[in-house]
Design a protein around this motif. Sequence first.
Motif, PDB file in Angstrom:
ATOM      1  N   ARG A   1       1.418  -1.258  -0.384  1.00 28.86           N
ATOM      2  CA  ARG A   1       0.040  -0.096   0.067  1.00 28.86           C
ATOM      3  C   ARG A   1       1.013   1.423   0.052  1.00 28.86           C
ATOM      4  NH1 ARG A   1      -2.383  -1.492   3.898  1.00 28.86           N
ATOM      5  NH2 ARG A   1      -1.806   0.078   5.586  1.00 28.86           N
ATOM      6  N   LEU A   2       1.731   0.898   0.956  1.00 31.56           N
ATOM      7  CA  LEU A   2       2.702   2.022   0.568  1.00 31.56           C
ATOM      8  C   LEU A   2       4.138   2.511  -0.536  1.00 31.56           C
ATOM      9  CD1 LEU A   2       4.080   2.075   4.382  1.00 31.56           C
ATOM     10  CD2 LEU A   2       2.180   3.740   3.951  1.00 31.56           C
ATOM     11  N   ALA A   3       4.217   1.686  -1.017  1.00 31.49           N
ATOM     12  CA  ALA A   3       4.329   1.466  -2.095  1.00 31.49           C
ATOM     13  C   ALA A   3       4.151   1.669  -3.259  1.00 31.49           C
ATOM     14  CB  ALA A   3       5.731   0.285  -2.269  1.00 31.49           C
TER      15      ALA A   3
ATOM     16  N   LEU B   1       8.439   9.716  -5.066  1.00 31.66           N
ATOM     17  CA  LEU B   1       9.130   9.549  -3.967  1.00 31.66           C
ATOM     18  C   LEU B   1       9.861   8.189  -3.970  1.00 31.66           C
ATOM     19  CD1 LEU B   1       7.471  10.464  -0.895  1.00 31.66           C
ATOM     20  CD2 LEU B   1       9.005  12.346  -2.032  1.00 31.66           C
ATOM     21  N   LEU B   2       9.077   7.069  -4.593  1.00 29.84           N
ATOM     22  CA  LEU B   2       9.379   5.694  -5.174  1.00 29.84           C
ATOM     23  C   LEU B   2       9.465   6.043  -6.551  1.00 29.84           C
ATOM     24  CD1 LEU B   2       8.791   3.023  -2.741  1.00 29.84           C
ATOM     25  CD2 LEU B   2      11.041   4.583  -2.760  1.00 29.84           C
TER      26      LEU B   2
ATOM     27  N   GLU C   1      10.790   0.590 -11.366  1.00 30.00           N
ATOM     28  CA  GLU C   1      10.438   0.118 -12.889  1.00 30.00           C
ATOM     29  C   GLU C   1      11.189  -1.504 -12.868  1.00 30.00           C
ATOM     30  OE1 GLU C   1      13.700   1.675 -16.742  1.00 30.00           O
ATOM     31  OE2 GLU C   1      13.815   2.444 -14.421  1.00 30.00           O
ATOM     32  N   ASN C   2      11.040  -2.150 -13.920  1.00 32.07           N
ATOM     33  CA  ASN C   2      10.763  -3.486 -14.399  1.00 32.07           C
ATOM     34  C   ASN C   2      11.103  -4.287 -12.899  1.00 32.07           C
ATOM     35  OD1 ASN C   2      11.456  -3.343 -16.548  1.00 32.07           O
ATOM     36  ND2 ASN C   2      13.948  -2.745 -16.487  1.00 32.07           N
ATOM     37  N   GLY C   3       9.444  -4.198 -12.338  1.00 35.32           N
ATOM     38  CA  GLY C   3       9.683  -5.181 -11.141  1.00 35.32           C
ATOM     39  C   GLY C   3      10.142  -4.995  -9.351  1.00 35.32           C
ATOM     40  N   ARG C   4      11.508  -3.683 -10.166  1.00 37.43           N
ATOM     41  CA  ARG C   4      12.179  -2.743  -8.861  1.00 37.43           C
ATOM     42  C   ARG C   4      12.194  -2.130  -8.637  1.00 37.43           C
ATOM     43  NH1 ARG C   4      16.840  -6.057  -7.658  1.00 37.43           N
ATOM     44  NH2 ARG C   4      16.570  -8.048  -8.621  1.00 37.43           N
ATOM     45  N   TYR C   5      12.270  -1.650  -7.270  1.00 35.33           N
ATOM     46  CA  TYR C   5      11.744  -0.454  -6.552  1.00 35.33           C
ATOM     47  C   TYR C   5      13.351   0.628  -5.962  1.00 35.33           C
ATOM     48  CZ  TYR C   5       7.279  -1.440  -5.529  1.00 35.33           C
ATOM     49  OH  TYR C   5       6.074  -2.268  -5.832  1.00 35.33           O
TER      50      TYR C   5
END
Length: 299
Positions: free
Chosen positions: A56-58, A66-67, A70-74
């Motif tokens: 939820r936060l991500a 803020l984040l 891309e391609n499943g990575r934060y």
Amino acid sequence: MASSVQGGSMQRADERPPSMLDRAVQLLTAFRPDGEPLTFSELVEAGGLTRTTTHRLAHDLVRLRLLRLENGRYSAGLMLFELGRLVPVSRTIRDAAVPFLQDLFEATHETVHLGLRDGFDVVYAEKIHGHGSIDLPSRVGGRLPLTCTAVGKALLAADPAAEAQALRRPLPRLTRASVTDPAALAAQLAEARQTGVTLEREEANLGVACVASAIMVDGKAQAAVSVSVPIDRYEPWRLAAAVRTTALGISRQLVSCGVTTRRSRDAPPLPGPLGQTVTGVAQAAANPARRRTSAIART
């Protein structure tokens, strides 16, 4: 609400349950200094939150930039960089200091730092180094214990209240050379107040030594500047004059930028040859046509 962030976890000074903002900050501080992106599972593990809360936060942090996802990575988002530039140190102290830091690097060809105190840590606001620079644990935006670094000790020596608090706490150890005896540290800081510089030898990183000096305005340390060198090139008193000169040059520049109303000429002169060197920087600051490196190059 009193809380602090250390190593990706929230340390609260009260017993209230963490708010959603606490959890968001906890997630943002989960990223490693190397900036390596994290998978969702890695983010859950590093952030120390449940998978539901992390998801939820991500999602919200990505929406707010803020984040970045891309391609499943934060990874940290550009909004964090933009917000970081709004911190006063970026607009005032860092901007005033960078030309002098560049001159110090050109004069020494060694790694140069600008650091500020945040609690019992030094936070690095700037770092200038060359292609063949030594490997250091410092990074822009990173932090290290005040008592293990020359730049941190310079800040402590200029602030008796902070020094007293630091000496009452267990002193951290980063290497076998780190000073963990309060009496020994107090003696180092007392010497620093006499000489205007602090010295550090392999206390933060084995094989590396450092010389630092506080940037004073109106009797208060605004920041500190340092030069780090390999131990086999460590000549502290040759570097001390250049570092002290740079610190005073930045101090006078901050005065001219309106950081204080006190006139720079009210600052007491330094004794002996070092005072003569510093006078050269003061004259250079008053005459923009004169190169800032003139006094540093003579050391």
